[in-house]
Every structure is written in C-alpha cells, then in structure tokens.
Design an enzyme around this catalytic site. Sequence first.
Site, PDB file in Angstrom:
ATOM      1  N   ASN A 227      63.022  34.028  88.492  1.00  0.00           N
ATOM      2  CA  ASN A 227      63.787  33.098  88.337  1.00  0.00           C
ATOM      3  C   ASN A 227      63.564  31.430  88.687  1.00  0.00           C
ATOM      4  OD1 ASN A 227      66.138  31.145  88.821  1.00  0.00           O
ATOM      5  ND2 ASN A 227      67.197  32.992  87.990  1.00  0.00           N
TER       6      ASN A 227
ATOM      7  N   ASP B 211      64.996  28.522  88.536  1.00  0.00           N
ATOM      8  CA  ASP B 211      66.244  27.648  88.577  1.00  0.00           C
ATOM      9  C   ASP B 211      66.022  26.671  90.434  1.00  0.00           C
ATOM     10  OD1 ASP B 211      67.438  28.548  87.129  1.00  0.00           O
ATOM     11  OD2 ASP B 211      68.702  29.953  88.325  1.00  0.00           O
ATOM     12  N   HIS B 212      64.699  27.342  91.829  1.00  0.00           N
ATOM     13  CA  HIS B 212      64.857  26.254  92.544  1.00  0.00           C
ATOM     14  C   HIS B 212      63.545  25.798  92.459  1.00  0.00           C
ATOM     15  CE1 HIS B 212      67.898  27.877  94.887  1.00  0.00           C
ATOM     16  NE2 HIS B 212      67.622  29.259  94.407  1.00  0.00           N
TER      17      HIS B 212
ATOM     18  N   HIS C  24      68.858  29.257  84.289  1.00  0.00           N
ATOM     19  CA  HIS C  24      70.093  29.155  84.552  1.00  0.00           C
ATOM     20  C   HIS C  24      70.854  27.682  83.732  1.00  0.00           C
ATOM     21  CE1 HIS C  24      74.084  30.409  86.845  1.00  0.00           C
ATOM     22  NE2 HIS C  24      74.340  30.244  85.596  1.00  0.00           N
TER      23      HIS C  24
ATOM     24  N   ARG D 143      73.689  25.933  83.923  1.00  0.00           N
ATOM     25  CA  ARG D 143      74.942  25.885  85.161  1.00  0.00           C
ATOM     26  C   ARG D 143      76.229  24.496  83.616  1.00  0.00           C
ATOM     27  NH1 ARG D 143      75.658  28.162  89.733  1.00  0.00           N
ATOM     28  NH2 ARG D 143      77.964  27.034  89.730  1.00  0.00           N
TER      29      ARG D 143
ATOM     30  N   ARG E  11      73.173  21.884  88.123  1.00  0.00           N
ATOM     31  CA  ARG E  11      72.973  21.305  89.747  1.00  0.00           C
ATOM     32  C   ARG E  11      70.970  21.430  89.839  1.00  0.00           C
ATOM     33  NH1 ARG E  11      75.479  25.998  92.893  1.00  0.00           N
ATOM     34  NH2 ARG E  11      76.768  25.220  92.350  1.00  0.00           N
ATOM     35  N   HIS E  12      70.281  22.553  88.889  1.00  0.00           N
ATOM     36  CA  HIS E  12      68.889  22.373  88.937  1.00  0.00           C
ATOM     37  C   HIS E  12      68.392  22.322  87.550  1.00  0.00           C
ATOM     38  CE1 HIS E  12      70.718  26.668  88.468  1.00  0.00           C
ATOM     39  NE2 HIS E  12      70.994  27.313  89.409  1.00  0.00           N
TER      40      HIS E  12
ATOM     41  N   GLU F   3      69.862  33.187  81.462  1.00  0.00           N
ATOM     42  CA  GLU F   3      71.321  32.325  82.042  1.00  0.00           C
ATOM     43  C   GLU F   3      72.856  31.508  81.618  1.00  0.00           C
ATOM     44  OE1 GLU F   3      72.174  33.651  86.281  1.00  0.00           O
ATOM     45  OE2 GLU F   3      70.120  35.188  86.097  1.00  0.00           O
TER      46      GLU F   3
ATOM     47  N   THR G 248      75.872  30.585  94.627  1.00  0.00           N
ATOM     48  CA  THR G 248      74.249  31.338  93.819  1.00  0.00           C
ATOM     49  C   THR G 248      75.685  31.954  93.493  1.00  0.00           C
ATOM     50  OG1 THR G 248      72.605  33.151  93.531  1.00  0.00           O
ATOM     51  CG2 THR G 248      74.183  32.502  95.455  1.00  0.00           C
ATOM     52  N   THR G 249      75.330  32.829  91.774  1.00  0.00           N
ATOM     53  CA  THR G 249      75.720  33.325  91.226  1.00  0.00           C
ATOM     54  C   THR G 249      77.238  34.791  91.976  1.00  0.00           C
ATOM     55  OG1 THR G 249      74.598  33.819  89.906  1.00  0.00           O
ATOM     56  CG2 THR G 249      76.642  35.179  89.187  1.00  0.00           C
TER      57      THR G 249
ATOM     58  N   GLU H 161      72.352  43.677  83.926  1.00  0.00           N
ATOM     59  CA  GLU H 161      71.977  43.714  85.103  1.00  0.00           C
ATOM     60  C   GLU H 161      72.917  43.587  86.420  1.00  0.00           C
ATOM     61  OE1 GLU H 161      69.490  40.421  85.191  1.00  0.00           O
ATOM     62  OE2 GLU H 161      70.172  40.016  87.089  1.00  0.00           O
TER      63      GLU H 161
ATOM     64  N   HIS I  49      69.307  39.802  92.416  1.00  0.00           N
ATOM     65  CA  HIS I  49      70.468  39.147  93.181  1.00  0.00           C
ATOM     66  C   HIS I  49      70.018  39.529  94.478  1.00  0.00           C
ATOM     67  CE1 HIS I  49      73.004  36.155  94.968  1.00  0.00           C
ATOM     68  NE2 HIS I  49      72.906  35.863  93.591  1.00  0.00           N
TER      69      HIS I  49
HETATM   70  N1  PXP Z   1      69.672  37.782  88.306  1.00  0.00           N
HETATM   71  C1  PXP Z   1      70.962  36.892  88.169  1.00  0.00           C
HETATM   72  C2  PXP Z   1      71.382  37.103  86.920  1.00  0.00           C
HETATM   73  C3  PXP Z   1      71.352  35.910  88.728  1.00  0.00           C
HETATM   74  O1  PXP Z   1      72.364  35.263  88.748  1.00  0.00           O
HETATM   75  C4  PXP Z   1      70.325  35.536  89.972  1.00  0.00           C
HETATM   76  C5  PXP Z   1      70.964  34.267  91.340  1.00  0.00           C
HETATM   77  O2  PXP Z   1      70.698  32.962  89.963  1.00  0.00           O
HETATM   78  C6  PXP Z   1      69.545  35.948  90.028  1.00  0.00           C
HETATM   79  C7  PXP Z   1      68.980  37.060  89.288  1.00  0.00           C
HETATM   80  C8  PXP Z   1      68.222  36.021  90.933  1.00  0.00           C
HETATM   81  O3  PXP Z   1      68.233  35.705  92.339  1.00  0.00           O
HETATM   82  P1  PXP Z   1      67.917  35.254  93.562  1.00  0.00           P
HETATM   83  O4  PXP Z   1      67.591  34.117  93.337  1.00  0.00           O
HETATM   84  O5  PXP Z   1      69.128  35.731  94.724  1.00  0.00           O
HETATM   85  O6  PXP Z   1      66.680  36.107  93.902  1.00  0.00           O
END
Ligand code: PXP
Length: 239
Positions: A7, A9-10, A43, A45, A49-50, A70, A100-101, A151, A192
């Site tokens: 992921n 996003d960051h 993701h 959103r 935001r990202h 996502e 976060t989610t 998931e 997650h």
């Molecule tokens: N899977 C899903 C469905 C998520 O929403 C997220 C967070 O955006 C992640 C995985 C990744 O989580 P983390 O950033 O805590 O590893």
Amino acid sequence: MKRLGINIDHVATVRNARGSKHPDPLNIAKYVIGCGAHSITIHLREDRRHINDLDVVKICKNKNITTNLEISLNDEILKIALKNKPNFICIVPEKRNEVTTEGGLNLSKNFKKIKNTIAKFKKQKIRTSLFIDPNIKDVEIAKDLNTDCIELHTGKISELVKNKKNYAQELTKIKKCCKIAKKNNLEVHAGHGLDYKTTAILSKLKEIEEFNIGHFIIGESIVHGLKKTIKKFKEISKK
Ligand code: PXP
C-alpha cells in the site's frame, strides 16, 4: 509463497505535505513492482487525503503495475473505479474522521449495494475483495455476495502482538474464518497493521494467499533508506 501487495498511500501523504510532485506514487509503484512486490494498493478516499484522481488514472493506465484499488461504496468513487479498470478492487468502509480504515465492512447493512457493485466489477473482469473483520458470519455473507476474495482485517491481532499481549483468541478467529472461506471457494487475503512479527505468525496459515501492507513497510523503508540518502548528500556537499 504468499503474494505481497504494497500500500503506497503514504507516499502520496508525504508528497501532499509539500504540495509538490516528489515522491511520485507512480514512480514508487513501478519501483516496488521492480523490487518484487506482486501488486500495489492505493486507496482513493472520498476526502482525497493522500492518493488523488490523477494518481489513479496514471497508475491504472500502466499495465506493468498490478493495481489493487481500495474504495468505499460512494457512488462517485465507484464510477471512477469502473472508469479506470484496476486489476483488483477492495471495498472498504470509510469514515471521514478516521486515521485509517478502522474496521471491516458492515455486510448485512450494505448487502444489496455491495452485491450490485460486485456484479458490475465482475462484468469488467475486475477481481473484487471485501475487507471484513475476522468473524464467521461475515465470511458466510461474503460468499452470498459472490465476491472473489475476502481480506481479513488484522488490526486487532497486530496490536496485541505489538503490545506483547495474548493473541491466541484472535488468531483462532482468523484461522476459523480462513477455513470457512476456503470451503466456500473464497480467496483469503490479510491486511492492516502488519509488521514483521504478525506477518510471520499469519504466514503459517496456508489459506492466506495475499498480504497487503502499507504503513510498516513505508516506515521501515524510511529507516533503511536514510543511510543511503545521507551518504549521497554528503558526497554532493563535498564538491
Ligand atoms: N488493507 C486494507 C483494506 C487497508 O485499508 C489498509 C490500510 O489502508 C491496509 C491493508 C494496509 O494497512 P497498513 O497501512 O496498516 O499496513
């Protein structure tokens, strides 16, 4: 061997902090695939935001990048998803003020909408996954929704492991969900809060085929990338 989705996003979070172009999520997506990741996750959103709309267009267009998008069930976002045709879609719940989610989808409440949405994605040959809490009832509903994958939200077990607390009960729940999912021909993913320790624990579950990891991998990459970057700056500033 499990598939690893990253992921990113960051990366967009850091880019947006300066309103600039660096670091560029598209370049990072290409780079992480080059490093051996199987897919990348972004993701989009509702609050953007990202990851933003242009990131989605550019990343989905690149057919060398296996993209997992996502999304929430917001109609505007669903339209964008269908237009950009990512390889995979993971439907997640979204709350405006969450960091976060925060948990899995409420499948019973959104049954009809999710079922219609999955049917639309299937027509476009997009693999769909539902992000759910590890409970048996949701795995069973997921099967009725005709999703390809689930998931499992691993936030709770990850926190227990990080805080050196007893995680046996949560692990049992995850194991049971995996078994029922496989019996129902659902592909199982997990994500997650995962770090090295929790990933090692969950890797023993043969039913899990894919991990999706973001925050920890990006954090670790900062730690390990600093040395190289500082060295480069010292060389440049010597001249
Ligand atoms: N899977 C899903 C469905 C998520 O929403 C997220 C967070 O955006 C992640 C995985 C990744 O989580 P983390 O950033 O805590 O590893």
